[in-house]
Design a protein around this motif. Sequence first.
Motif, PDB file in Angstrom:
ATOM      1  N   THR A  50       0.836  -1.210   0.000  1.00 22.16           N
ATOM      2  CA  THR A  50       0.000   0.000   0.000  1.00 22.16           C
ATOM      3  C   THR A  50       0.871   1.262   0.000  1.00 22.16           C
ATOM      4  O   THR A  50       0.497   2.278  -0.592  1.00 22.16           O
ATOM      5  N   MET A  51       2.043   1.179   0.624  1.00 25.97           N
ATOM      6  CA  MET A  51       2.953   2.322   0.625  1.00 25.97           C
ATOM      7  C   MET A  51       3.543   2.544  -0.766  1.00 25.97           C
ATOM      8  O   MET A  51       3.719   3.688  -1.204  1.00 25.97           O
ATOM      9  N   THR A  52       3.842   1.446  -1.452  1.00 23.53           N
ATOM     10  CA  THR A  52       4.340   1.564  -2.824  1.00 23.53           C
ATOM     11  C   THR A  52       3.295   2.201  -3.718  1.00 23.53           C
ATOM     12  O   THR A  52       3.592   3.086  -4.524  1.00 23.53           O
ATOM     13  N   THR A  53       2.053   1.757  -3.557  1.00 25.13           N
ATOM     14  CA  THR A  53       0.961   2.360  -4.314  1.00 25.13           C
ATOM     15  C   THR A  53       0.783   3.826  -3.939  1.00 25.13           C
ATOM     16  O   THR A  53       0.553   4.682  -4.800  1.00 25.13           O
ATOM     17  N   GLY A  54       0.913   4.126  -2.643  1.00 26.96           N
ATOM     18  CA  GLY A  54       0.738   5.490  -2.175  1.00 26.96           C
ATOM     19  C   GLY A  54       1.793   6.444  -2.696  1.00 26.96           C
ATOM     20  O   GLY A  54       1.553   7.652  -2.805  1.00 26.96           O
ATOM     21  N   VAL A  60      11.739  -2.647  -1.004  1.00 23.76           N
ATOM     22  CA  VAL A  60      11.372  -3.152   0.326  1.00 23.76           C
ATOM     23  C   VAL A  60      10.174  -4.089   0.209  1.00 23.76           C
ATOM     24  O   VAL A  60      10.141  -5.163   0.824  1.00 23.76           O
ATOM     25  N   HIS A  61       9.200  -3.675  -0.597  1.00 27.12           N
ATOM     26  CA  HIS A  61       8.013  -4.497  -0.827  1.00 27.12           C
ATOM     27  C   HIS A  61       8.389  -5.839  -1.458  1.00 27.12           C
ATOM     28  O   HIS A  61       7.915  -6.898  -1.028  1.00 27.12           O
ATOM     29  N   GLY A  62       9.249  -5.800  -2.452  1.00 31.07           N
ATOM     30  CA  GLY A  62       9.663  -7.028  -3.131  1.00 31.07           C
ATOM     31  C   GLY A  62      10.443  -7.956  -2.219  1.00 31.07           C
ATOM     32  O   GLY A  62      10.202  -9.177  -2.202  1.00 31.07           O
ATOM     33  N   TYR A  63      11.368  -7.398  -1.453  1.00 31.38           N
ATOM     34  CA  TYR A  63      12.168  -8.242  -0.554  1.00 31.38           C
ATOM     35  C   TYR A  63      11.299  -8.872   0.538  1.00 31.38           C
ATOM     36  O   TYR A  63      11.537 -10.016   0.953  1.00 31.38           O
ATOM     37  N   GLN A 123       2.383 -13.954  -8.183  1.00 31.39           N
ATOM     38  CA  GLN A 123       2.261 -12.582  -7.683  1.00 31.39           C
ATOM     39  C   GLN A 123       3.602 -11.852  -7.765  1.00 31.39           C
ATOM     40  O   GLN A 123       3.648 -10.673  -8.154  1.00 31.39           O
ATOM     41  N   ALA A 124       4.680 -12.550  -7.415  1.00 25.88           N
ATOM     42  CA  ALA A 124       6.010 -11.947  -7.515  1.00 25.88           C
ATOM     43  C   ALA A 124       6.324 -11.596  -8.968  1.00 25.88           C
ATOM     44  O   ALA A 124       6.892 -10.533  -9.256  1.00 25.88           O
ATOM     45  N   GLY A 125       5.940 -12.480  -9.889  1.00 27.88           N
ATOM     46  CA  GLY A 125       6.175 -12.227 -11.306  1.00 27.88           C
ATOM     47  C   GLY A 125       5.437 -10.991 -11.789  1.00 27.88           C
ATOM     48  O   GLY A 125       5.987 -10.169 -12.548  1.00 27.88           O
ATOM     49  N   ILE A 126       4.186 -10.833 -11.339  1.00 28.41           N
ATOM     50  CA  ILE A 126       3.414  -9.647 -11.722  1.00 28.41           C
ATOM     51  C   ILE A 126       4.065  -8.386 -11.159  1.00 28.41           C
ATOM     52  O   ILE A 126       4.164  -7.356 -11.839  1.00 28.41           O
ATOM     53  N   GLY A 127       4.534  -8.477  -9.912  1.00 30.92           N
ATOM     54  CA  GLY A 127       5.185  -7.324  -9.293  1.00 30.92           C
ATOM     55  C   GLY A 127       6.451  -6.919 -10.031  1.00 30.92           C
ATOM     56  O   GLY A 127       6.707  -5.723 -10.244  1.00 30.92           O
ATOM     57  N   ILE A 128       7.252  -7.905 -10.407  1.00 34.56           N
ATOM     58  CA  ILE A 128       8.482  -7.613 -11.163  1.00 34.56           C
ATOM     59  C   ILE A 128       8.137  -6.995 -12.513  1.00 34.56           C
ATOM     60  O   ILE A 128       8.789  -6.037 -12.964  1.00 34.56           O
ATOM     61  N   LEU A 129       7.107  -7.528 -13.165  1.00 32.04           N
ATOM     62  CA  LEU A 129       6.665  -6.984 -14.450  1.00 32.04           C
ATOM     63  C   LEU A 129       6.223  -5.532 -14.294  1.00 32.04           C
ATOM     64  O   LEU A 129       6.559  -4.675 -15.132  1.00 32.04           O
ATOM     65  N   GLN A 130       5.492  -5.246 -13.235  1.00 26.07           N
ATOM     66  CA  GLN A 130       5.057  -3.872 -12.982  1.00 26.07           C
ATOM     67  C   GLN A 130       6.257  -2.941 -12.840  1.00 26.07           C
ATOM     68  O   GLN A 130       6.294  -1.844 -13.412  1.00 26.07           O
ATOM     69  N   TYR A 131       7.236  -3.388 -12.079  1.00 30.23           N
ATOM     70  CA  TYR A 131       8.418  -2.554 -11.823  1.00 30.23           C
ATOM     71  C   TYR A 131       9.180  -2.288 -13.114  1.00 30.23           C
ATOM     72  O   TYR A 131       9.601  -1.154 -13.385  1.00 30.23           O
TER      73      TYR A 131
END
Length: 339
Positions: A200-204, A230-233, A272-280
């Motif tokens: 939520t902080m990353t989104t914020g 931080v979110h990814g780790y 979910q991790a894959g989607i997060g990496i793709l977003q980044y």
Amino acid sequence: MSTSVAPSSQPVKLKPIAKWAPTIKVQRFLALLLLIFQGGITVTGSIVRVTGSGLGCDTWPLCHEGSLVPVAGAAPWIHQAVEFGNRMLTFVLVAAALAVFLAVLGAKRRKEIVVHSFIQGLGIILQAVIGGITVLVDLHWYAVALHFLPSMILVFMAAILYTRIGEPDDGEVVTTFPSWIRTVAVIGAVALSIVLITGTMTTGAGVHSGDSGVGMDGRLEVDIDWIAHVHGYSMYVYLFFTLIVVAGLYRSQASTHSKKLGLMLILFILVQAGIGILQYRMGVPRWTIPFHIAMSSVVVAFTSLLWSQGRVRKGGSATVTGSPEGDQKHRELSARKAA
């Protein structure tokens, strides 16, 4: 220590508003719908955000001052439709929670299940209020975060409710996981909480404020690259503890169902991790956010489903409604229909 409940020999009093004794299958179906809707409304909420429709209805509980419904010209029609539609889905969620609550009451389920179902309804009302506050403070990041996180708690608890409904009330409580696995699972749950909070902080801190007119006002002033890492780790930490839990399940020869849930949870975490990496890598394109939010609900739900398997009720004679009194009531109602 046995916690079994002896079937009552007293006749069940049938109240006019409770002449329904739904089976376990019906109760679980309704609970599954509730679980899906709890996760689903977070996805529609994310669609509100990425389309910039958060202030399509600029007040609460009304859509606009003096009007419960959208008003032509008050805001772009698409923004009004998206935001108002998301608000209307709350009533679908309320209906699902009410159906579950009435079903477990009608089946005369144990207090634990009734309380869980009541909390779902109470949580939905609380979420509606938080959503209204979010609009009134112009979508400040902290309000949006406080709107999302309780939804994850409700998803977690809805999954517990789904599990507990399938267990007979007169069964004996059995601990199926060794204590060390449950301890590691608790640590994993703390790690998951950190994942959600930092998410939520990353989104914020990101560019998707939720409304096209808000811009970067009210955003979290922190380096987006830093908080994203931080979110990814924290996700990797959660995955690490989940791997330990699942390895422990195989070593302790846990049930096949528990091991399957564990493997599915690992798979969903990786997705979910894959989607997060793709977003980044892609700069957080809008279309990826609903998928990321949806998978958050899936991961939380399967975490809960796996956790629930650590202590279950086994045996028991209440195989129809899950409750000895409910089974008796079901027989009486069936006999009345046949007469």
